[in-house]
Enzyme design. Structure first.
Site, PDB file in Angstrom:
ATOM      1  N   GLN A   1       2.775  -6.462   1.558  1.00 11.98           N
ATOM      2  CA  GLN A   1       2.638  -6.311   3.005  1.00 11.98           C
ATOM      3  C   GLN A   1       2.417  -7.675   3.651  1.00 11.98           C
ATOM      4  O   GLN A   1       1.887  -8.596   3.033  1.00 11.98           O
ATOM      5  CB  GLN A   1       1.486  -5.366   3.340  1.00 11.98           C
ATOM      6  CG  GLN A   1       1.803  -3.903   3.033  1.00 11.98           C
ATOM      7  CD  GLN A   1       0.717  -2.976   3.543  1.00 11.98           C
ATOM      8  OE1 GLN A   1      -0.414  -3.379   3.766  1.00 11.98           O
ATOM      9  NE2 GLN A   1       1.074  -1.718   3.733  1.00 11.98           N
TER      10      GLN A   1
ATOM     11  N   VAL B   1      -4.590  -6.846   4.159  1.00 11.33           N
ATOM     12  CA  VAL B   1      -3.429  -5.965   4.061  1.00 11.33           C
ATOM     13  C   VAL B   1      -3.604  -5.160   2.781  1.00 11.33           C
ATOM     14  O   VAL B   1      -4.254  -5.601   1.831  1.00 11.33           O
ATOM     15  CB  VAL B   1      -2.096  -6.740   4.050  1.00 11.33           C
ATOM     16  CG1 VAL B   1      -1.816  -7.346   5.412  1.00 11.33           C
ATOM     17  CG2 VAL B   1      -2.086  -7.821   2.980  1.00 11.33           C
ATOM     18  N   SER B   2      -3.016  -3.970   2.754  1.00  9.07           N
ATOM     19  CA  SER B   2      -3.312  -3.035   1.672  1.00  9.07           C
ATOM     20  C   SER B   2      -2.672  -3.383   0.338  1.00  9.07           C
ATOM     21  O   SER B   2      -3.113  -2.932  -0.708  1.00  9.07           O
ATOM     22  CB  SER B   2      -2.908  -1.615   2.077  1.00  9.07           C
ATOM     23  OG  SER B   2      -3.665  -1.214   3.199  1.00  9.07           O
ATOM     24  N   SER B   3      -1.598  -4.175   0.360  1.00  8.06           N
ATOM     25  CA  SER B   3      -0.933  -4.522  -0.896  1.00  8.06           C
ATOM     26  C   SER B   3      -0.294  -5.898  -0.785  1.00  8.06           C
ATOM     27  O   SER B   3      -0.118  -6.437   0.316  1.00  8.06           O
ATOM     28  CB  SER B   3       0.129  -3.482  -1.256  1.00  8.06           C
ATOM     29  OG  SER B   3       1.119  -3.422  -0.255  1.00  8.06           O
TER      30      SER B   3
END
Length: 201
Positions: free
Chosen positions: A15, A10-12
């Site tokens: 998330q 996941v990007s961050s």
């Protein structure tokens, strides 16, 4: 068949990875063989990914939900794909794209089709990332033309500041007391002080 590993990205940190975990459930992957990174896919310098790569051996399988979970850099995806499948002899399954399942169609035609689809999807993934960056840059530029200000708002050095500053310079009060009198944090007090000194130069 060797071990089955699941990779999730996941990007961050804020998330949620539940959607990817749900997609991997039918493969009954052991919890210890699930690797999760919570950071950008711009490169492959990710701790969980690197840890998984070190464990891979010939005959193993790596499963990801979609190609963009593996990464977003076109050249790097191709490089990693070839390193995993060719150098290590490990298969990859991309759940959302059955053509990118190297456990099937291991003949020359199957490999050829898989390579074409991989290159196309990798290109689309990177192109979309570049388009998002371009749209963001264009949006910021348009907002600036409309007078929208970005970054930390300018702080006014009003009369109260100068009175408090005089007392602080004369050592009548310390920095925490000066900040308290102005109703701001010590950090903000020093920020105002720096701004004041620069304006005097």
């Amino acid at each position: 068949m060797g071990n089955i590993y699941g990779y999730i990205r996941v990007s961050s940190k804020d998330q949620n990875e539940d959607r990817q975990l749900t997609a991997l459930e039918p493969y009954h992957i052991k919890k210890s063989d699930l690797y999760i990174d919570k950071q950008s896919g711009k490169d492959f310098n990710r701790p969980a990914y690197k840890k998984m790569i070190r464990k891979l051996k010939a005959g193993d399988v790596v499963i990801v939900k979609s190609i963009d979970r593996l990464g977003r850099n076109y050249k790097e995806i191709l490089k990693q794909w070839r390193s995993i499948t060719k150098d290590k002899g490990v298969d990859i399954i991309v759940i959302d794209m059955p053509l990118l399942d190297t456990t099937r169609n291991k003949d020359l035609l199957g490999t050829f089709i898989s390579d074409i689809v991989l290159q196309l999807l990798s290109f689309v993934s990177e192109n979309e990332r570049e388009n998002i960056s371009q749209r963001q840059a264009e949006g910021i530029a348009a907002a600036k033309l409309r007078g929208v200000k970005f970054g930390r708002p300018q702080l006014e050095l009003n009369e109260d500041f100068h009175i408090v500053l005089k007392d602080w310079e004369e050592k009548k009060i310390n920095a925490p007391e000066a900040a308290a009198r102005m109703g701001i944090s010590i950090r903000s007090f020093y920020y105002r002080l720096e701004k004041y000194r620069k304006e005097k130069e």
